[in-house]
Design a protein around this motif. Structure first.
Motif, PDB file in Angstrom:
ATOM      1  N   HIS A 308       2.264   0.871   1.415  1.00 38.70           N
ATOM      2  CA  HIS A 308       1.825  -0.509   1.228  1.00 38.70           C
ATOM      3  C   HIS A 308       2.953  -1.333   0.617  1.00 38.70           C
ATOM      4  O   HIS A 308       3.704  -0.866  -0.228  1.00 38.70           O
ATOM      5  CB  HIS A 308       0.554  -0.593   0.386  1.00 38.70           C
ATOM      6  CG  HIS A 308       0.539   0.240  -0.851  1.00 38.70           C
ATOM      7  ND1 HIS A 308       0.478   1.611  -0.834  1.00 38.70           N
ATOM      8  CD2 HIS A 308       0.553  -0.115  -2.153  1.00 38.70           C
ATOM      9  CE1 HIS A 308       0.457   2.076  -2.050  1.00 38.70           C
ATOM     10  NE2 HIS A 308       0.518   1.054  -2.888  1.00 38.70           N
ATOM     11  N   GLU A 315       4.082  -3.654  -8.989  1.00 41.21           N
ATOM     12  CA  GLU A 315       3.029  -2.700  -9.337  1.00 41.21           C
ATOM     13  C   GLU A 315       3.558  -1.685 -10.349  1.00 41.21           C
ATOM     14  O   GLU A 315       4.522  -0.975 -10.073  1.00 41.21           O
ATOM     15  CB  GLU A 315       2.562  -1.987  -8.061  1.00 41.21           C
ATOM     16  CG  GLU A 315       1.486  -0.959  -8.291  1.00 41.21           C
ATOM     17  CD  GLU A 315       1.226  -0.169  -7.018  1.00 41.21           C
ATOM     18  OE1 GLU A 315       0.759  -0.771  -6.034  1.00 41.21           O
ATOM     19  OE2 GLU A 315       1.525   1.033  -7.011  1.00 41.21           O
ATOM     20  N   HIS A 346       5.964   0.998  -0.481  1.00 39.28           N
ATOM     21  CA  HIS A 346       5.992   2.305  -1.142  1.00 39.28           C
ATOM     22  C   HIS A 346       4.723   3.069  -0.791  1.00 39.28           C
ATOM     23  O   HIS A 346       3.768   2.522  -0.259  1.00 39.28           O
ATOM     24  CB  HIS A 346       6.151   2.146  -2.655  1.00 39.28           C
ATOM     25  CG  HIS A 346       4.928   1.575  -3.302  1.00 39.28           C
ATOM     26  ND1 HIS A 346       4.740   0.232  -3.446  1.00 39.28           N
ATOM     27  CD2 HIS A 346       3.832   2.162  -3.821  1.00 39.28           C
ATOM     28  CE1 HIS A 346       3.587   0.006  -4.031  1.00 39.28           C
ATOM     29  NE2 HIS A 346       2.997   1.159  -4.271  1.00 39.28           N
ATOM     30  N   ASN A 414      -2.246   6.778  -5.687  1.00 41.20           N
ATOM     31  CA  ASN A 414      -1.592   5.480  -5.546  1.00 41.20           C
ATOM     32  C   ASN A 414      -0.121   5.558  -5.870  1.00 41.20           C
ATOM     33  O   ASN A 414       0.423   4.691  -6.526  1.00 41.20           O
ATOM     34  CB  ASN A 414      -2.267   4.454  -6.444  1.00 41.20           C
ATOM     35  CG  ASN A 414      -1.948   3.047  -5.963  1.00 41.20           C
ATOM     36  OD1 ASN A 414      -2.205   2.715  -4.820  1.00 41.20           O
ATOM     37  ND2 ASN A 414      -1.365   2.241  -6.828  1.00 41.20           N
ATOM     38  N   SER A 415       0.510   6.624  -5.421  1.00 43.58           N
ATOM     39  CA  SER A 415       1.913   6.819  -5.745  1.00 43.58           C
ATOM     40  C   SER A 415       2.775   5.773  -5.091  1.00 43.58           C
ATOM     41  O   SER A 415       2.360   5.139  -4.149  1.00 43.58           O
ATOM     42  CB  SER A 415       2.367   8.204  -5.302  1.00 43.58           C
ATOM     43  OG  SER A 415       1.962   8.452  -3.980  1.00 43.58           O
TER      44      SER A 415
HETATM   45 FE   LIG Z   1       0.915   1.229  -4.805  1.00 42.52          FE
END
Ligand SMILES: [Fe+2]
Length: 415
Positions: A308, A315, A346, A414-415
């Motif tokens: 994304h 973030e 990422h 959510n890496s």
């Molecule tokens: Fe992210």
């Protein structure tokens, strides 16, 4: 905070005479947001709340900012910034804060305290949301005592005089806004009640239970963080009488805590986007938390996220709990921050995607801040950086961070 609370002694009618047993009037103070047009509380003081006898410069810790230029994802290892708790005396929870990241909307600092109380302090720039990575104690405030423990968010409204009194060394992640910090508007009814679809409710927010009345000492120094010409600066004000002299207060503005255990994660048949994990919002930023939970149950679901690109935000993930064996090879560990800036796509380390198939739960705890303006590195961000992280997806550089290929897959939501 739209929820009414009344603590201690208040008169039946606001703005009317309220006297002590000897017949002396208490001094009424209104603390209100947005110029008498938003939430407020009325406090009744024994002393004059504006009675100062001195004002001097308070030299803040290093507030310098280094732009993320050239643009890179960053990995910051916060646990390298301070000695382990118990090794030495620890830093002041207020004066010892080191700035990790910041922009003109929010500053993120980190400190590891000992057990000495902090200075008396208030932030006149905006609300503070301090995440307690580890530790416990109380925050003494003009509204009364607020206990804190590991995994609490401690929300302290702008201009609330307070001090931290740790009962054990505490790792504190301080989010200092230039605005107010509150539950997202979409969680609230038009009258301000938390709605059924919100992942927490009023029962989970814990305000002061009793007032503090300190007798005797005078000439009390209070550190005030404020702004001059757009710069963050500090002033030491000395008060004639002790600021903790409130016999009672009522209203909808006060400090409170919220613990991650009380956040009920929202899950789905396929991958759910970060907004379902939101807990608070401020001006130009949001705060989310990723918690242990069941994950996607579609038979062909991919539990880790798609790549994304945060077109409108930077973030910031702070990894505070979970099974990080699964992230071996990415360099991320407890106490790490990942900075994934806007303008850059990422996602998981490549081998993590296949590795996640069929996974039914995630054991992770992370606090995320998304800012809508770019973040600069503070002096502590520069000092704590693992510079090899940026290359960990391509796997072309060897080093501590490496790629998933040489260290095993990174399975993280959510890496
Ligand atoms: Fe992210």
């Amino acid at each position: 905070m739209p929820f009414y609370r009344s603590v201690g002694s208040v008169p039946p009618k606001r703005h009317t005479q309220h006297r002590d047993p000897e017949g002396r009037l208490y001094y009424e103070e209104l603390m209100g947001e947005e110029g008498f047009s938003s939430d407020s509380s009325l406090l009744y003081h024994r002393g004059v709340p504006s009675g100062i006898v001195d004002s001097q410069v308070w030299e803040l810790p290093d507030q310098s900012r280094t732009p993320n230029h050239p643009l890179k994802p960053r990995h910051l290892k916060l646990h390298t910034l301070f000695p382990e708790p118990g090794e030495g005396e620890g830093a002041c929870p207020v004066e010892g804060r080191r700035m990790v990241l910041g922009n003109n909307d929010v500053r993120i600092s980190y400190v590891v305290s000992g057990t000495d109380p902090s200075s008396y302090y208030r932030n006149a720039i905006g609300d503070e949301c301090v995440y307690v990575e580890a530790g416990s104690g109380v925050v003494e405030t003009v509204f009364g005592v607020v206990p804190y423990r590991t995994q609490d968010y401690v929300l302290i409204p702008r201009a609330t005089t307070h001090r931290w009194v740790p009962s054990e060394p505490s790792r504190l992640y301080a989010i200092e806004a230039n605005s107010h910090i509150a539950p997202p508007k979409r969680y609230l009814s038009r009258f301000g009640q938390l709605l059924e679809h919100a992942p927490y409710c009023e029962r989970d927010l814990h305000g002061p239970g009793e007032t503090i009345l300190v007798e005797g000492p005078r000439d009390i120094e209070v550190l005030v963080k404020h702004r001059v010409g757009g710069q963050v600066v500090g002033t030491r004000m000395t008060y004639d009488t002790h600021p903790f002299d409130v016999v009672g207060w009522d209203g909808c503005l006060y400090p409170y805590t919220f613990n991650l255990e009380d956040y009920m994660p929202i899950t789905g048949k396929i991958h759910q986007p970060p907004p379902v994990h939101q807990v608070f919002e401020g001006w130009n930023f949001v705060i989310c938390n990723f918690l242990p939970r069941k994950v996607d149950y579609h038979p062909l679901s991919i539990p880790v996220p798609y790549y994304h690109s945060n077109v409108d935000s930077d973030e910031i993930m702070f990894y505070v709990g979970g099974d990080y064996e699964a992230r071996k090879g990415s360099g991320i560990d407890l106490g790490s921050i990942s900075v994934h800036p806007g303008g850059y796509a990422h996602g998981p380390q490549p081998s993590a995607i296949e590795a996640s198939l069929g996974v039914e739960t995630f054991d992770e705890t992370a606090v995320m801040i998304d800012t809508f303006q770019p973040l600069d590195l503070g002096e502590a961000g520069v000092a704590a950086e693992d510079a090899s992280y940026a290359w960990s997806w391509a796997g072309r550089h060897s080093g501590e961070s490496g790629s998933g290929e040489d260290g095993g897959p990174a399975v993280f939501s959510n890496s």
